[in-house]
Write a protein that holds these residues in place. Structure first.
Motif, PDB file in Angstrom:
ATOM      1  N   SER A 112       7.270   1.773  -8.515  1.00  0.00           N
ATOM      2  CA  SER A 112       6.931   2.480  -7.284  1.00  0.00           C
ATOM      3  C   SER A 112       7.635   3.832  -7.295  1.00  0.00           C
ATOM      4  CB  SER A 112       7.373   1.644  -6.075  1.00  0.00           C
ATOM      5  OG  SER A 112       7.051   2.263  -4.866  1.00  0.00           O
ATOM      6  N   SER A 125       0.812  -1.213   0.000  1.00  0.00           N
ATOM      7  CA  SER A 125       0.000   0.000   0.000  1.00  0.00           C
ATOM      8  C   SER A 125       0.843   1.259   0.000  1.00  0.00           C
ATOM      9  CB  SER A 125      -0.925   0.006   1.224  1.00  0.00           C
ATOM     10  OG  SER A 125      -0.167  -0.016   2.422  1.00  0.00           O
ATOM     11  N   ASN A 180      -0.694   3.577  -8.370  1.00  0.00           N
ATOM     12  CA  ASN A 180      -0.464   2.707  -7.225  1.00  0.00           C
ATOM     13  C   ASN A 180       0.791   1.867  -7.422  1.00  0.00           C
ATOM     14  OD1 ASN A 180      -2.805   3.608  -5.944  1.00  0.00           O
ATOM     15  ND2 ASN A 180      -4.070   1.981  -6.844  1.00  0.00           N
TER      16      ASN A 180
END
Length: 329
Positions: A301, A14, A313
């Motif tokens: 990321s 997350s 995300n």
């Protein structure tokens, strides 16, 4: 979107992904993949079945992780300076000790049975994997930013002051070599050749250096550096950091991932790029080939090259690798 040659792992972290690493050859399950994350978790996947096997909670962000003997245990270093072990078969977790500041790098050397941690407190510590105890501490020249173990138990440490320190894990009384990086800007990543004869450095300024450990002048003449991960935007060449490098275990070629969201595969010996993979949604934070080079884990990321902004995300892609992708031409 993923291509037919790859798929995205379910149950992604997350928050930011700091590193990914596959279980080494000889492990109980070589399809296992570790992902250390800024959401204070260490995630264990089965990459072959696209399954989340375990989610180990930590007290703070996890900056790096590695598998221990036979892939039965994994070790992780966190921003609070703690070193943890997680038993993969039982799920048991324990804190072995730590550093005064964050642990940036965690490696395991199977030949010596040592877990090695490199920290922002300007030290490297060696831990006995059998007894789970720290056996020695070694001062470095500055904060440890990158670290790698070679196939013959050499330890290569890249520090904040652009120094490269080469140690022998079997004789840590004194450093073997102390060098200044041939790249002018901060070291971001280090990976050793598959044969242990040298290593590759990546910097924040979109450059890669190919270096050799043998200090003889004849061998040192082979070293070189090149530009990469640069994208023309509105007529301006925008430079991105090289965040991660991973060597193919069979061909000694290597993949690099940058803040531009691009993965390139290079033939370092012949000084050429073999191929470039399709663009990914955001920065490539980490890369890892599996034990036989048939899979490449790609952590997409955002690594904040352009400050705070809305980004896709976090995701981990598993790409199926063919010889055409990685074999020297």
């Amino acid at each position: 979107m993923s291509s037919p040659a790859e798929f995205q792992l379910a149950s992604p972290p997350s928050d930011g992904i700091s590193s990914v690493t596959f279980a080494p050859a000889g492990s109980l399950n070589t399809d296992m993949l570790l992902a250390s994350c800024w959401d204070s978790t260490l995630r264990l996947y089965n990459a072959a079945t696209n399954t989340l096997l375990a989610n180990f909670a930590h007290a703070s962000a996890v900056l790096d992780s590695t598998f221990g003997p036979e892939g039965r245990v994994c070790y992780s270093g966190a921003v609070d300076g703690s070193l943890s072990s997680c038993d993969i078969t039982t799920g048991a977790q324990s804190t072995l000790g730590g550093h005064a500041q964050g642990i940036r790098c965690v490696k395991f050397d199977p030949a010596t049975g040592l877990v090695v941690t490199g920290s922002w407190d300007e030290s490297v510590k060696l831990w006995d994997a059998r007894t789970a105890r720290c056996v020695s501490t070694h001062q470095q020249s500055a904060k440890v930013f990158a670290m790698a173990c070679t196939s013959d138990s050499k330890l290569i440490v890249g520090t904040a002051d652009r120094h490269i320190l080469i140690w022998d894990l079997r004789k840590m009384e004194s450093v073997l070599q102390r060098r200044e990086s041939s790249l002018k800007f901060q070291t971001r990543c280090i990976q050793p050749f598959s044969n242990g004869h040298g290593y590759v450095l990546g910097s924040i300024e979109g450059r890669i250096a190919v270096e050799y450990i043998d200090p003889s002048p004849a061998v040192q003449q082979k070293k070189y550096a090149f530009k990469c991960h640069r994208v023309p935007i509105n007529g301006v060449n925008t430079i991105y950091p090289v965040n991660s490098i991973s060597f193919h275990p069979l061909y000694n070629t290597f993949a690099s991932g940058g803040g531009d969201g691009i993965v390139s595969i290079w033939d370092g010996l012949n000084k050429r790029r073999i191929c470039q993979l399709r663009p990914y949604p955001t920065s490539i934070a980490s890369l890892a080939f599996n034990h036989d080079g048939s899979l490449l884990a790609i952590a997409s990321s955002y690594t904040f090259e352009e400050g705070e902004k809305d980004m896709p995300n976090d995701a981990i892609f598993i790409r199926r690798i063919t010889d055409a992708d990685v074999q020297p031409k």
